[in-house]
Design a protein around this motif. Structure first.
Motif, PDB file in Angstrom:
ATOM      1  N   CYS A 273     -11.235 -27.595 -26.313  1.00 63.53           N
ATOM      2  CA  CYS A 273      -9.855 -27.237 -25.992  1.00 63.53           C
ATOM      3  C   CYS A 273      -9.798 -26.414 -24.704  1.00 63.53           C
ATOM      4  O   CYS A 273     -10.799 -25.856 -24.243  1.00 63.53           O
ATOM      5  CB  CYS A 273      -9.220 -26.465 -27.150  1.00 63.53           C
ATOM      6  SG  CYS A 273     -10.105 -24.949 -27.584  1.00 63.53           S
ATOM      7  N   VAL A 274      -8.591 -26.331 -24.155  1.00 63.39           N
ATOM      8  CA  VAL A 274      -8.396 -25.587 -22.906  1.00 63.39           C
ATOM      9  C   VAL A 274      -8.747 -24.116 -23.096  1.00 63.39           C
ATOM     10  O   VAL A 274      -9.308 -23.485 -22.209  1.00 63.39           O
ATOM     11  CB  VAL A 274      -6.941 -25.755 -22.417  1.00 63.39           C
ATOM     12  CG1 VAL A 274      -6.687 -24.882 -21.195  1.00 63.39           C
ATOM     13  CG2 VAL A 274      -6.641 -27.216 -22.090  1.00 63.39           C
ATOM     14  N   ALA A 275      -8.440 -23.572 -24.282  1.00 62.01           N
ATOM     15  CA  ALA A 275      -8.731 -22.157 -24.545  1.00 62.01           C
ATOM     16  C   ALA A 275     -10.228 -21.880 -24.438  1.00 62.01           C
ATOM     17  O   ALA A 275     -10.641 -20.835 -23.902  1.00 62.01           O
ATOM     18  CB  ALA A 275      -8.212 -21.756 -25.924  1.00 62.01           C
ATOM     19  N   ASP A 276     -11.058 -22.803 -24.928  1.00 64.27           N
ATOM     20  CA  ASP A 276     -12.507 -22.621 -24.838  1.00 64.27           C
ATOM     21  C   ASP A 276     -12.983 -22.686 -23.393  1.00 64.27           C
ATOM     22  O   ASP A 276     -13.935 -21.986 -23.009  1.00 64.27           O
ATOM     23  CB  ASP A 276     -13.237 -23.668 -25.678  1.00 64.27           C
ATOM     24  CG  ASP A 276     -13.297 -23.294 -27.147  1.00 64.27           C
ATOM     25  OD1 ASP A 276     -12.909 -22.159 -27.488  1.00 64.27           O
ATOM     26  OD2 ASP A 276     -13.718 -24.136 -27.963  1.00 64.27           O
ATOM     27  N   LEU A 277     -12.351 -23.520 -22.588  1.00 62.16           N
ATOM     28  CA  LEU A 277     -12.717 -23.588 -21.172  1.00 62.16           C
ATOM     29  C   LEU A 277     -12.411 -22.258 -20.493  1.00 62.16           C
ATOM     30  O   LEU A 277     -13.197 -21.765 -19.670  1.00 62.16           O
ATOM     31  CB  LEU A 277     -11.987 -24.738 -20.482  1.00 62.16           C
ATOM     32  CG  LEU A 277     -12.356 -24.985 -19.011  1.00 62.16           C
ATOM     33  CD1 LEU A 277     -13.856 -25.176 -18.846  1.00 62.16           C
ATOM     34  CD2 LEU A 277     -11.605 -26.201 -18.470  1.00 62.16           C
ATOM     35  N   HIS A 278     -11.284 -21.639 -20.854  1.00 61.78           N
ATOM     36  CA  HIS A 278     -10.958 -20.319 -20.313  1.00 61.78           C
ATOM     37  C   HIS A 278     -12.043 -19.307 -20.686  1.00 61.78           C
ATOM     38  O   HIS A 278     -12.453 -18.493 -19.860  1.00 61.78           O
ATOM     39  CB  HIS A 278      -9.599 -19.847 -20.852  1.00 61.78           C
ATOM     40  CG  HIS A 278      -8.430 -20.414 -20.140  1.00 61.78           C
ATOM     41  ND1 HIS A 278      -7.827 -19.779 -19.067  1.00 61.78           N
ATOM     42  CD2 HIS A 278      -7.744 -21.562 -20.321  1.00 61.78           C
ATOM     43  CE1 HIS A 278      -6.814 -20.513 -18.627  1.00 61.78           C
ATOM     44  NE2 HIS A 278      -6.745 -21.608 -19.378  1.00 61.78           N
ATOM     45  N   ILE A 279     -12.512 -19.367 -21.938  1.00 60.10           N
ATOM     46  CA  ILE A 279     -13.565 -18.453 -22.394  1.00 60.10           C
ATOM     47  C   ILE A 279     -14.838 -18.651 -21.578  1.00 60.10           C
ATOM     48  O   ILE A 279     -15.459 -17.686 -21.118  1.00 60.10           O
ATOM     49  CB  ILE A 279     -13.839 -18.663 -23.893  1.00 60.10           C
ATOM     50  CG1 ILE A 279     -12.638 -18.205 -24.727  1.00 60.10           C
ATOM     51  CG2 ILE A 279     -15.099 -17.911 -24.326  1.00 60.10           C
ATOM     52  CD1 ILE A 279     -12.738 -18.579 -26.197  1.00 60.10           C
ATOM     53  N   LEU A 280     -15.238 -19.907 -21.395  1.00 59.59           N
ATOM     54  CA  LEU A 280     -16.464 -20.187 -20.635  1.00 59.59           C
ATOM     55  C   LEU A 280     -16.368 -19.669 -19.203  1.00 59.59           C
ATOM     56  O   LEU A 280     -17.321 -19.076 -18.680  1.00 59.59           O
ATOM     57  CB  LEU A 280     -16.725 -21.693 -20.602  1.00 59.59           C
ATOM     58  CG  LEU A 280     -17.355 -22.354 -21.819  1.00 59.59           C
ATOM     59  CD1 LEU A 280     -17.561 -23.834 -21.551  1.00 59.59           C
ATOM     60  CD2 LEU A 280     -18.676 -21.694 -22.179  1.00 59.59           C
ATOM     61  N   VAL A 281     -15.219 -19.898 -18.569  1.00 60.63           N
ATOM     62  CA  VAL A 281     -15.055 -19.452 -17.183  1.00 60.63           C
ATOM     63  C   VAL A 281     -15.120 -17.929 -17.111  1.00 60.63           C
ATOM     64  O   VAL A 281     -15.746 -17.352 -16.207  1.00 60.63           O
ATOM     65  CB  VAL A 281     -13.724 -19.977 -16.615  1.00 60.63           C
ATOM     66  CG1 VAL A 281     -13.389 -19.294 -15.287  1.00 60.63           C
ATOM     67  CG2 VAL A 281     -13.796 -21.488 -16.404  1.00 60.63           C
ATOM     68  N   GLU A 282     -14.497 -17.248 -18.083  1.00 63.54           N
ATOM     69  CA  GLU A 282     -14.554 -15.784 -18.102  1.00 63.54           C
ATOM     70  C   GLU A 282     -15.988 -15.285 -18.292  1.00 63.54           C
ATOM     71  O   GLU A 282     -16.415 -14.325 -17.648  1.00 63.54           O
ATOM     72  CB  GLU A 282     -13.650 -15.248 -19.212  1.00 63.54           C
ATOM     73  CG  GLU A 282     -12.164 -15.403 -18.911  1.00 63.54           C
ATOM     74  CD  GLU A 282     -11.296 -15.048 -20.101  1.00 63.54           C
ATOM     75  OE1 GLU A 282     -11.857 -14.638 -21.148  1.00 63.54           O
ATOM     76  OE2 GLU A 282     -10.063 -15.177 -19.987  1.00 63.54           O
ATOM     77  N   LEU A 283     -16.739 -15.937 -19.194  1.00 63.60           N
ATOM     78  CA  LEU A 283     -18.125 -15.534 -19.428  1.00 63.60           C
ATOM     79  C   LEU A 283     -18.998 -15.797 -18.195  1.00 63.60           C
ATOM     80  O   LEU A 283     -19.895 -15.014 -17.880  1.00 63.60           O
ATOM     81  CB  LEU A 283     -18.680 -16.272 -20.640  1.00 63.60           C
ATOM     82  CG  LEU A 283     -18.075 -15.891 -21.996  1.00 63.60           C
ATOM     83  CD1 LEU A 283     -18.637 -16.774 -23.102  1.00 63.60           C
ATOM     84  CD2 LEU A 283     -18.303 -14.420 -22.311  1.00 63.60           C
ATOM     85  N   ALA A 284     -18.730 -16.923 -17.515  1.00 58.75           N
ATOM     86  CA  ALA A 284     -19.471 -17.218 -16.285  1.00 58.75           C
ATOM     87  C   ALA A 284     -19.159 -16.186 -15.208  1.00 58.75           C
ATOM     88  O   ALA A 284     -20.057 -15.731 -14.485  1.00 58.75           O
ATOM     89  CB  ALA A 284     -19.134 -18.624 -15.801  1.00 58.75           C
ATOM     90  N   GLN A 285     -17.886 -15.800 -15.113  1.00 62.65           N
ATOM     91  CA  GLN A 285     -17.479 -14.811 -14.121  1.00 62.65           C
ATOM     92  C   GLN A 285     -18.127 -13.459 -14.402  1.00 62.65           C
ATOM     93  O   GLN A 285     -18.487 -12.721 -13.475  1.00 62.65           O
ATOM     94  CB  GLN A 285     -15.953 -14.671 -14.121  1.00 62.65           C
ATOM     95  CG  GLN A 285     -15.384 -14.053 -12.867  1.00 62.65           C
ATOM     96  CD  GLN A 285     -13.955 -14.489 -12.622  1.00 62.65           C
ATOM     97  OE1 GLN A 285     -13.259 -14.953 -13.525  1.00 62.65           O
ATOM     98  NE2 GLN A 285     -13.492 -14.340 -11.395  1.00 62.65           N
ATOM     99  N   ALA A 286     -18.305 -13.157 -15.691  1.00 63.70           N
ATOM    100  CA  ALA A 286     -18.912 -11.886 -16.078  1.00 63.70           C
ATOM    101  C   ALA A 286     -20.434 -11.916 -16.013  1.00 63.70           C
ATOM    102  O   ALA A 286     -21.093 -10.898 -16.240  1.00 63.70           O
ATOM    103  CB  ALA A 286     -18.457 -11.517 -17.489  1.00 63.70           C
ATOM    104  N   GLY A 287     -21.007 -13.096 -15.727  1.00 60.09           N
ATOM    105  CA  GLY A 287     -22.454 -13.219 -15.652  1.00 60.09           C
ATOM    106  C   GLY A 287     -23.130 -13.350 -16.999  1.00 60.09           C
ATOM    107  O   GLY A 287     -24.365 -13.283 -17.094  1.00 60.09           O
TER     108      GLY A 287
END
Length: 325
Positions: A273-287
């Motif tokens: 889902c789109v919500a999970d993609l948001h989570i992944l991008v946030e985690l990637a941004q946080a390293g």
């Protein structure tokens, strides 16, 4: 534009590069020039019609009986927005974006049109095109199974096939959720698993994790060789077996196991889902989460990339690079 087309099921050589019309964005769509995409195990299973036992007929129903209905494979991309529809508000020309198209596929091409409200996100600062293109397939699968498996902080989780795209995502995301991770992989990947955060690594070429006398709260099998009949002795009371890849006979016992034991078998399609993609991008941004990349191929070597993935020993993602103009 150039695109790799699969007009019949078979070996990597069935892929042909063809000239196709460049797509034109509709009112709420953006046109993306693809800079990087991936060849993952799902692409190769579709190309070869290589389904787990019991799912071949169903796979034909979904994908097409004689040939793929969508002949351009590829489920994830990174690139640049080069045109937008007149009603688009979230993106502008020049934006760097990543996207996941799931079963709509179509990413093994120079351009792809996508709706602005789909699984489409700006690329986080610090992520290369290759990393951004590799973010979704493994990460979304891992998030889905960890959620369904209800991994709790402090629980022990074993990941069978930890070096692959999904496995390496599971190692990182399970550790982030507070799990104590045991990774199962080959000798050459042991140090990589420790670097990703595994507390313990088992080299499957030297020992069988089911014979160690240890138990885990969650076992995730990304390879398809650790069904319940093999793994049950290694599960704690209340343990969950996550069958990321499994045959139909391995999935069918799930209701009976739930009724007669204190174990659960969790399998079936991933809910990306789109919500999970948001989570992944946030985690990637946080390293916190970084997709593992095995190797990169130029667009012209797409067939070679498929051959390599078919070998079954890739470590993380295989990236296809399309250099920008």
């Amino acid at each position: 534009m150039k695109a790799y087309v699969c007009e019949r099921y078979g070996a990597p050589e069935v892929l042909t590069v063809q000239e196709r019309p460049q797509p034109v964005p509709q009112d709420r769509e953006v046109l993306i020039k693809v800079h990087a995409t991936t060849v993952n195990s799902g692409d190769c299973r579709i190309r070869a019609l290589n389904a787990p036992y019991g799912f071949r007929f169903m796979m034909r129903l979904v994908l097409g009986f004689r040939k793929p209905r969508q002949p351009v494979l590829g489920t994830e991309l990174a690139g640049e927005v080069v045109a937008v529809g007149k009603a688009v508000q979230r993106f502008a020309v020049g934006d760097r974006v990543l996207a996941f198209t799931s079963m709509a596929m179509g990413c093994h091409a120079e351009y792809r049109c996508l709706p602005e409200d789909g699984k489409l996100m700006p690329i986080p600062a610090g992520l290369s095109d290759a990393e951004a293109a590799s973010l979704c397939f493994g990460g979304l699968t891992a998030l889905s199974f960890l959620r369904r498996g209800r991994l709790q902080p402090g629980e022990r989780i074993l990941i069978n096939g930890a070096a692959g795209t999904v496995g390496s995502a599971l190692v990182q995301l399970a550790r982030h959720q507070g799990g104590e991770v045991t990774a199962v992989c080959s000798t050459t990947n042991v140090e990589r698993m420790y670097a990703l955060g595994a507390a313990q690594v088992i080299d499957y070429t030297r020992e069988d994790f089911t014979q160690r006398g240890e138990r885990w709260d969650v076992i995730a099998d990304t390879v398809g060789n650790a069904p319940y009949r093999r793994s049950k002795s290694a599960l704690n009371d209340g343990g969950r077996l996550l069958l990321v890849l499994a045959s139909l006979p391995d999935m069918l016992p799930a209701p009976w196991v739930a009724l007669t034991t204190r174990h659960r078998i969790i399998a079936g399609p991933v809910s990306d889902c789109v919500a999970d993609l948001h989570i992944l991008v946030e985690l990637a941004q946080a390293g916190v989460y970084r997709p593992e990349i095995d190797r990169c191929y130029p667009f012209e070597q797409m067939i070679d990339a498929h051959r390599y993935v078919d070998g079954g020993h890739k470590r993380g993602s295989v990236v296809i690079e399309l250099l920008p103009d």
